[in-house]
Structures are given as structure tokens and as C-alpha cells.
Scaffold this motif. Structure first.
Motif, PDB file in Angstrom:
ATOM      1  N   ASP A  60       1.269  -1.137  -0.527  1.00  0.00           N
ATOM      2  CA  ASP A  60      -0.033   0.371   0.325  1.00  0.00           C
ATOM      3  C   ASP A  60       0.475   1.378  -0.022  1.00  0.00           C
ATOM      4  OD1 ASP A  60      -2.952  -0.378  -0.406  1.00  0.00           O
ATOM      5  OD2 ASP A  60      -2.981  -1.313   1.713  1.00  0.00           O
ATOM      6  N   SER A  66      -1.163  -2.544  -3.763  1.00  0.00           N
ATOM      7  CA  SER A  66      -2.172  -1.628  -3.427  1.00  0.00           C
ATOM      8  C   SER A  66      -3.999  -2.716  -3.192  1.00  0.00           C
ATOM      9  CB  SER A  66      -2.347  -0.711  -3.897  1.00  0.00           C
ATOM     10  OG  SER A  66      -3.180  -0.528  -5.413  1.00  0.00           O
ATOM     11  N   VAL A  69      -9.245   0.363  -0.671  1.00  0.00           N
ATOM     12  CA  VAL A  69      -8.974   1.716   0.667  1.00  0.00           C
ATOM     13  C   VAL A  69     -10.003   1.510   1.490  1.00  0.00           C
ATOM     14  CG1 VAL A  69      -9.579   4.554   0.858  1.00  0.00           C
ATOM     15  CG2 VAL A  69      -8.227   3.604  -1.458  1.00  0.00           C
ATOM     16  N   GLY A  70      -9.477   1.106   2.844  1.00  0.00           N
ATOM     17  CA  GLY A  70     -10.240   1.361   3.894  1.00  0.00           C
ATOM     18  C   GLY A  70     -10.380  -0.462   4.236  1.00  0.00           C
ATOM     19  N   GLU A  71      -9.631  -1.789   2.938  1.00  0.00           N
ATOM     20  CA  GLU A  71     -10.208  -2.740   3.101  1.00  0.00           C
ATOM     21  C   GLU A  71      -8.635  -3.365   2.794  1.00  0.00           C
ATOM     22  OE1 GLU A  71     -12.737  -4.091   1.021  1.00  0.00           O
ATOM     23  OE2 GLU A  71     -15.115  -2.444   1.441  1.00  0.00           O
ATOM     24  N   PRO A  72      -7.836  -3.345   4.041  1.00  0.00           N
ATOM     25  CA  PRO A  72      -6.276  -3.652   3.081  1.00  0.00           C
ATOM     26  C   PRO A  72      -6.695  -5.661   3.831  1.00  0.00           C
ATOM     27  CG  PRO A  72      -6.571  -2.674   5.993  1.00  0.00           C
ATOM     28  CD  PRO A  72      -7.089  -2.146   5.063  1.00  0.00           C
ATOM     29  N   GLY A 191      -5.418   5.075  -0.609  1.00  0.00           N
ATOM     30  CA  GLY A 191      -4.834   3.425   0.420  1.00  0.00           C
ATOM     31  C   GLY A 191      -3.685   3.530   0.475  1.00  0.00           C
ATOM     32  N   THR A 194      -4.322   5.906   4.218  1.00  0.00           N
ATOM     33  CA  THR A 194      -5.431   5.319   5.175  1.00  0.00           C
ATOM     34  C   THR A 194      -5.677   3.366   5.645  1.00  0.00           C
ATOM     35  OG1 THR A 194      -6.963   6.490   2.940  1.00  0.00           O
ATOM     36  CG2 THR A 194      -8.466   4.364   4.317  1.00  0.00           C
ATOM     37  N   ASN A 195      -4.624   2.665   4.791  1.00  0.00           N
ATOM     38  CA  ASN A 195      -4.573   1.241   4.599  1.00  0.00           C
ATOM     39  C   ASN A 195      -4.097   0.793   5.797  1.00  0.00           C
ATOM     40  OD1 ASN A 195      -6.767   1.088   3.077  1.00  0.00           O
ATOM     41  ND2 ASN A 195      -5.851   0.010   1.618  1.00  0.00           N
ATOM     42  N   MET A 199      -5.339  -1.767   9.130  1.00  0.00           N
ATOM     43  CA  MET A 199      -4.725  -3.170   8.996  1.00  0.00           C
ATOM     44  C   MET A 199      -5.070  -3.583  10.804  1.00  0.00           C
ATOM     45  SD  MET A 199      -1.080  -3.655   9.158  1.00  0.00           S
ATOM     46  CE  MET A 199       0.494  -1.752   9.433  1.00  0.00           C
TER      47      MET A 199
END
Length: 268
Positions: A60, A66, A69-72, A191, A194-195, A199
């Protein structure tokens, strides 16, 4: 030159400096930061001390894989496994691991769960996360969240974040150049920002700081507004035999005036 490596079902982008026959130093930067945050001049200076230096884009960040976004969908243990996989791909049995800020957690997992791969650990501007440690300075501005549809706003947000963490060592031109390069390289910059915070923050499976057996160096600025100096002191106190180097006036980031000290201490 940057190269890509297939590791744990993902692709990592990495760059090396120096002679592969020299002792390896693996640089792992903190949350949201690509390899560019380890400045190439700093890497070259460390390589000149007879070290084989590796910097890389974690998941990421930069040109590595990558995730939505928000869901690693990954955990800190996966980041540690990536580091081991990268060493495997480079044919390196053991490395001196240097970790910045949040990636101190990744380094801890490496040292506790993969000790045969770690020659030494250096924690830069990181923390044990223990309750009772001081919060960030109340003087740090609240920057909110940028409009990710507006690249100029995103750039300004990250530049101002660097400024807020830099204490008295902020170089606007260098910071803006870094952010622009980072944005241009990233597969998904939203991402990237954010990510890492989304996690799963798991830890070592086989112990904690007190179970580290390799040499441990802690470097921390006494003007760090994000993780004040007691965080670094807590890391030193948690690791038997650890050595703390306090960098007077340094904020959270390893700014250019402290590169010589960093190269000297890590080179030791």
C-alpha cells in the motif's frame, strides 16, 4: 535501480545500495511512507560505511501492491512476513533491521518470531505502546482529512503533516518535493494514507520486547511531538541491554541534520 519481487502473493518494489557482500541493512519506514522517505543520500552514506542497504515500498505504498481503500485485509504480521520474504528474494540470510515509527511493531515481530534473520534491531522514533505514556503534544495541529479528489489539497495535507512532526527542522522545499514524488509513484495514494491505519495490529507470537536477544539500538528525538521521548525510553527499558541515543532537537522524522548521527550509530 528499483526492482520488483514476488513475495507472499504480492509484489514489492525495492532498491539497494552498496555491495551485496557487505552486511545487509533493511530499512522499514513508518505508516503511509514509501521507500522514498529513506532519502537516497542517506542510503548512499550508509552504504559508504560498508553496508548493503535495502529500502522498499511496503504494501500500500509506492509501487508495491495496493489494496482497496479502507479494506487492507492484512495484519502487521503480514508486513513482517513480507520483510522476511524480501530477504529471501535477495538471497540474504540475516540483516540489521532499522524501523521507523509504527514499523517498530513490524521490527519487534521480526526480532521475536524470526530471530535467525535479524542481526540487530534499531528502533527510530517508536514506542512500546504501553498505557501511561504521554500523548502527542497538544501543540500539534488537527489537520482533518483531505479531499482525495483534489491532488493539491492532498499534497498540502501531507506537507503540513511533515511540518507538524518536524519540530524545528522543517524544509518546505524538500518536503514538497518528497510528497510530489511519492504521489506520482503511488498506485493508490488514498490507500497509502489510509490502509496502514486500517490493518489488524497484531503482535509477536512468541514473546515481546523483553524476549529480544539481538543487539538493540533506540534512537529518539527529544523534541518528538507525536511520540514524546518517554516512548523511546520505554523501548530501551523494555529490552535487556538496549542502548538509547537521544537526538537533541529532533522531531518525529529523521531530518537531514541528524543523518550523520544516524549513519554513525547504525554503522556501529
Amino acid at each position: 535501480m528499483e526492482n520488483f519481487y514476488e513475495v507472499n502473493g504480492i509484489e514489492l518494489c525495492a532498491e539497494t545500495y552498496g555491495d551485496p557482500a557487505d552486511p545487509a541493512v533493511l530499512l522499514i519506514h513508518g505508516a503511509t511512507a514509501s521507500m522514498l522517505w529513506w532519502d537516497s543520500r542517506l542510503c548512499s552514506a550508509l552504504a559508504a560505511r560498508g553496508r548493503f542497504v535495502i529500502r522498499y515500498d511496503q504494501r500500500d505504498t509506492g509501487r508495491s501492491t495496493s489494496f482497496p481503500v479502507g479494506e487492507p485485509g492484512y495484519a502487521m504480521n503480514d508486513l513482517a512476513a513480507d520483510a522476511v520474504g524480501l530477504l529471501d528474494a535477495l538471497g540474504i540470510e540475516k540483516a540489521h533491521v532499522v524501523a521507523q515509527s509504527m514499523s517498530g511493531g513490524t521490527a519487534l515481530i521480526l526480532g521475536v518470531d524470526h530471530p535467525s534473520r535479524v542481526a540487530s534491531l534499531t528502533f527510530v522514533s517508536t514506542s512500546t505502546g504501553d498505557e501511561g505514556l504521554p500523548p502527542p503534544s497538544p501543540d500539534m495541529p488537527r489537520l482533518g482529512t483531505p479531499d482525495f479528489n483534489d491532488p493539491a489539497a492532498v499534497e498540502e495535507y501531507v506537507v503540513r503533516s511533515i511540518e507538524a512532526e518536524a519540530a524545528g527542522h522543517f524544509d518546505e522545499t524538500s518536503a514538497r518535493t518528497l510528497v510530489r514524488q511519492d504521489m506520482a509513484r503511488a498506485k493508490n495514494y488514498e490507500g497509502s494514507l489510509t490502509n496502514h491505519f486500517a490493518m489488524t495490529f497484531d503482535g509477536p507470537r512468541n514473546g515481546d520486547f523483553g524476549d529480544l536477544t539481538m543487539p538493540v539500538l533506540v534512537m529518539h528525538g527529544d523534541a518528538d511531538p507525536l511520540l514524546p521521548l518517554p516512548h523511546g525510553e520505554a523501548v530501551r527499558d523494555a529490552v535487556p541491554g538496549a542502548r538509547l541515543v537521544v537526538l537533541p532537537g529532533m522531531g518525529h522524522g529523521l531530518s537531514a541534520p541528524y543523518w550523520d548521527s544516524f549513519v554513525h550509530e547504525v554503522g556501529r
